[in-house]
Design a protein around this motif. Structure first.
Motif, PDB file in Angstrom:
ATOM      1  N   LYS A 168     -14.520 -31.211 -48.817  1.00  0.00           N
ATOM      2  CA  LYS A 168     -14.843 -30.439 -50.018  1.00  0.00           C
ATOM      3  C   LYS A 168     -13.656 -30.340 -50.972  1.00  0.00           C
ATOM      4  O   LYS A 168     -13.849 -30.159 -52.175  1.00  0.00           O
ATOM      5  CB  LYS A 168     -15.311 -29.036 -49.624  1.00  0.00           C
ATOM      6  CG  LYS A 168     -16.631 -29.033 -48.847  1.00  0.00           C
ATOM      7  CD  LYS A 168     -17.071 -27.620 -48.521  1.00  0.00           C
ATOM      8  CE  LYS A 168     -18.402 -27.629 -47.781  1.00  0.00           C
ATOM      9  NZ  LYS A 168     -18.846 -26.244 -47.431  1.00  0.00           N
ATOM     10  N   ARG A 169     -12.450 -30.435 -50.449  1.00  0.00           N
ATOM     11  CA  ARG A 169     -11.255 -30.296 -51.277  1.00  0.00           C
ATOM     12  C   ARG A 169     -10.562 -31.647 -51.441  1.00  0.00           C
ATOM     13  O   ARG A 169     -10.476 -32.419 -50.489  1.00  0.00           O
ATOM     14  CB  ARG A 169     -10.283 -29.298 -50.658  1.00  0.00           C
ATOM     15  CG  ARG A 169     -10.819 -27.873 -50.587  1.00  0.00           C
ATOM     16  CD  ARG A 169      -9.769 -26.940 -50.009  1.00  0.00           C
ATOM     17  NE  ARG A 169     -10.251 -25.560 -49.944  1.00  0.00           N
ATOM     18  CZ  ARG A 169      -9.529 -24.537 -49.473  1.00  0.00           C
ATOM     19  NH1 ARG A 169      -8.298 -24.764 -49.014  1.00  0.00           N
ATOM     20  NH2 ARG A 169     -10.045 -23.318 -49.446  1.00  0.00           N
ATOM     21  N   TYR A 170     -10.066 -31.881 -52.621  1.00  0.00           N
ATOM     22  CA  TYR A 170      -9.339 -33.126 -52.861  1.00  0.00           C
ATOM     23  C   TYR A 170      -8.036 -33.125 -52.062  1.00  0.00           C
ATOM     24  O   TYR A 170      -7.320 -32.118 -52.027  1.00  0.00           O
ATOM     25  CB  TYR A 170      -9.014 -33.285 -54.348  1.00  0.00           C
ATOM     26  CG  TYR A 170     -10.230 -33.572 -55.200  1.00  0.00           C
ATOM     27  CD1 TYR A 170     -10.806 -34.832 -55.193  1.00  0.00           C
ATOM     28  CD2 TYR A 170     -10.792 -32.578 -56.004  1.00  0.00           C
ATOM     29  CE1 TYR A 170     -11.933 -35.101 -55.968  1.00  0.00           C
ATOM     30  CE2 TYR A 170     -11.912 -32.840 -56.775  1.00  0.00           C
ATOM     31  CZ  TYR A 170     -12.482 -34.094 -56.753  1.00  0.00           C
ATOM     32  OH  TYR A 170     -13.589 -34.369 -57.510  1.00  0.00           O
ATOM     33  N   PRO A 171      -7.720 -34.241 -51.421  1.00  0.00           N
ATOM     34  CA  PRO A 171      -6.444 -34.325 -50.707  1.00  0.00           C
ATOM     35  C   PRO A 171      -5.281 -34.421 -51.697  1.00  0.00           C
ATOM     36  O   PRO A 171      -5.484 -34.635 -52.901  1.00  0.00           O
ATOM     37  CB  PRO A 171      -6.583 -35.614 -49.889  1.00  0.00           C
ATOM     38  CG  PRO A 171      -7.567 -36.433 -50.665  1.00  0.00           C
ATOM     39  CD  PRO A 171      -8.521 -35.467 -51.293  1.00  0.00           C
ATOM     40  N   ARG A 172      -4.085 -34.262 -51.195  1.00  0.00           N
ATOM     41  CA  ARG A 172      -2.897 -34.325 -52.038  1.00  0.00           C
ATOM     42  C   ARG A 172      -2.856 -35.649 -52.798  1.00  0.00           C
ATOM     43  O   ARG A 172      -3.084 -36.712 -52.207  1.00  0.00           O
ATOM     44  CB  ARG A 172      -1.641 -34.186 -51.185  1.00  0.00           C
ATOM     45  CG  ARG A 172      -0.332 -34.201 -51.977  1.00  0.00           C
ATOM     46  CD  ARG A 172       0.846 -34.003 -51.058  1.00  0.00           C
ATOM     47  NE  ARG A 172       0.778 -32.718 -50.357  1.00  0.00           N
ATOM     48  CZ  ARG A 172       1.668 -32.319 -49.451  1.00  0.00           C
ATOM     49  NH1 ARG A 172       2.673 -33.114 -49.116  1.00  0.00           N
ATOM     50  NH2 ARG A 172       1.523 -31.139 -48.861  1.00  0.00           N
ATOM     51  N   GLY A 173      -2.582 -35.564 -54.086  1.00  0.00           N
ATOM     52  CA  GLY A 173      -2.484 -36.764 -54.903  1.00  0.00           C
ATOM     53  C   GLY A 173      -3.751 -37.089 -55.675  1.00  0.00           C
ATOM     54  O   GLY A 173      -3.765 -38.029 -56.479  1.00  0.00           O
ATOM     55  N   PHE A 174      -4.827 -36.321 -55.438  1.00  0.00           N
ATOM     56  CA  PHE A 174      -6.092 -36.561 -56.127  1.00  0.00           C
ATOM     57  C   PHE A 174      -6.574 -35.257 -56.775  1.00  0.00           C
ATOM     58  O   PHE A 174      -6.330 -34.168 -56.263  1.00  0.00           O
ATOM     59  CB  PHE A 174      -7.164 -37.060 -55.151  1.00  0.00           C
ATOM     60  CG  PHE A 174      -6.841 -38.382 -54.515  1.00  0.00           C
ATOM     61  CD1 PHE A 174      -7.243 -39.573 -55.107  1.00  0.00           C
ATOM     62  CD2 PHE A 174      -6.125 -38.446 -53.325  1.00  0.00           C
ATOM     63  CE1 PHE A 174      -6.948 -40.793 -54.529  1.00  0.00           C
ATOM     64  CE2 PHE A 174      -5.822 -39.663 -52.731  1.00  0.00           C
ATOM     65  CZ  PHE A 174      -6.227 -40.839 -53.338  1.00  0.00           C
ATOM     66  N   LEU A 185     -12.856 -37.965 -51.069  1.00  0.00           N
ATOM     67  CA  LEU A 185     -13.514 -36.932 -50.267  1.00  0.00           C
ATOM     68  C   LEU A 185     -14.297 -37.513 -49.092  1.00  0.00           C
ATOM     69  O   LEU A 185     -14.952 -36.774 -48.358  1.00  0.00           O
ATOM     70  CB  LEU A 185     -14.453 -36.109 -51.146  1.00  0.00           C
ATOM     71  CG  LEU A 185     -13.789 -35.371 -52.317  1.00  0.00           C
ATOM     72  CD1 LEU A 185     -14.851 -34.680 -53.177  1.00  0.00           C
ATOM     73  CD2 LEU A 185     -12.767 -34.352 -51.829  1.00  0.00           C
ATOM     74  N   TYR A 186     -14.219 -38.824 -48.890  1.00  0.00           N
ATOM     75  CA  TYR A 186     -14.996 -39.462 -47.830  1.00  0.00           C
ATOM     76  C   TYR A 186     -14.213 -39.554 -46.524  1.00  0.00           C
ATOM     77  O   TYR A 186     -13.004 -39.804 -46.524  1.00  0.00           O
ATOM     78  CB  TYR A 186     -15.442 -40.855 -48.270  1.00  0.00           C
ATOM     79  CG  TYR A 186     -16.593 -40.822 -49.253  1.00  0.00           C
ATOM     80  CD1 TYR A 186     -17.907 -40.876 -48.813  1.00  0.00           C
ATOM     81  CD2 TYR A 186     -16.359 -40.695 -50.615  1.00  0.00           C
ATOM     82  CE1 TYR A 186     -18.966 -40.823 -49.712  1.00  0.00           C
ATOM     83  CE2 TYR A 186     -17.409 -40.630 -51.528  1.00  0.00           C
ATOM     84  CZ  TYR A 186     -18.701 -40.692 -51.061  1.00  0.00           C
ATOM     85  OH  TYR A 186     -19.744 -40.628 -51.948  1.00  0.00           O
TER      86      TYR A 186
END
Length: 234
Positions: A168-174, A185-186
């Motif tokens: 649900k949350r964008y990882p670091r860098g996105f 998010l996949y």
């Protein structure tokens, strides 16, 4: 030996496994498993593999358990694993490269009394593959290319689809302002189609149908194999 399809009794046997899911029953019916599932699966791997190597010469098609074929016994020791000891869904995988068969892009199919599923890509990412995937899509051009590839594949057939997002949350860098940022998010990246499981009884039609689907989805196979080459060894 020519692959002529699975027996008309194969799906019924898988239904019997579902109803009698214990090792004692299965061992008493092991000869049926070998006749209805294992032996034709080996023949299928050889013939389908020859077709796939026309698309991807380096694809692995090995008619052995723990290679292109899966064990019929489920590993129930893992936390959260399905505790039924016998699988009633039969999977076959043709993977590319020298990495783990489940972590390199692959042509995949499984069948059960409920469905025949045909897929291309990587179903879920272990951490090294997840890291490689995110590093790959950190480049905007590559990210947009993958996004366009997914959309072009599903546009070919209204029954083609791909995995749902896993985070649900964008990882670091996105972030949401980046083009095609949702790809980050996949938890896996694969396209697939569901078919009538009775197709397995017609050898020629099964091979031809799967080949067409795999050919349509080849662009994703190529991208995900490129991603797998970026996996950093421990």
């Amino acid at each position: 030996m020519e692959f002529k399809g699975f027996s008309k009794n194969t799906l019924a046997f898988l239904s019997s496994i579902k109803k009698n899911n214990n090792k004692e029953w299965f061992e008493a019916h092991r000869s049926e498993y070998e006749e209805l599932i294992l032996n034709p699966s080996r023949t299928f791997v050889v013939e389908m593999g020859e077709h796939l190597q026309a698309l991807v010469p380096t694809i692995n098609a090995e008619p052995k358990i723990n290679k292109s074929l899966y064990r019929i016994y489920r590993d129930t020791r893992r936390m959260g694993a399905n505790k039924e000891p016998i699988k009633h869904r039969i999977g076959v995988i043709f993977w590319q490269g020298n990495t783990k068969r489940m972590q390199s892009s692959s042509f995949y199919m499984h069948f059960s009394p409920d469905e025949l599923m045909v897929a291309v890509g990587v179903r879920w990412f272990e951490k090294p593959m997840l890291d490689a995937f995110r590093e790959y899509i950190s480049d905007e051009d590559r990210r947009v290319r993958l996004d366009k590839t997914l959309k072009s594949i599903v546009a070919k057939d209204r029954e083609y689809t791909y995995l749902e997002k896993g985070y649900k949350r964008y990882p670091r860098g996105f972030n949401a302002d980046m083009p095609s940022a949702d790809l980050s998010l996949y938890k896996g990246m694969a396209t697939f189609k569901r078919l009538d499981p009775n197709l397995i009884t017609n050898g020629d039609k099964l091979i031809d149908t799967l080949y067409k689907i795999y050919e349509d989805m080849l662009p994703l196979q190529e991208i995900m194999y490129e991603v797998s080459l970026r996996i950093k060894e421990d």
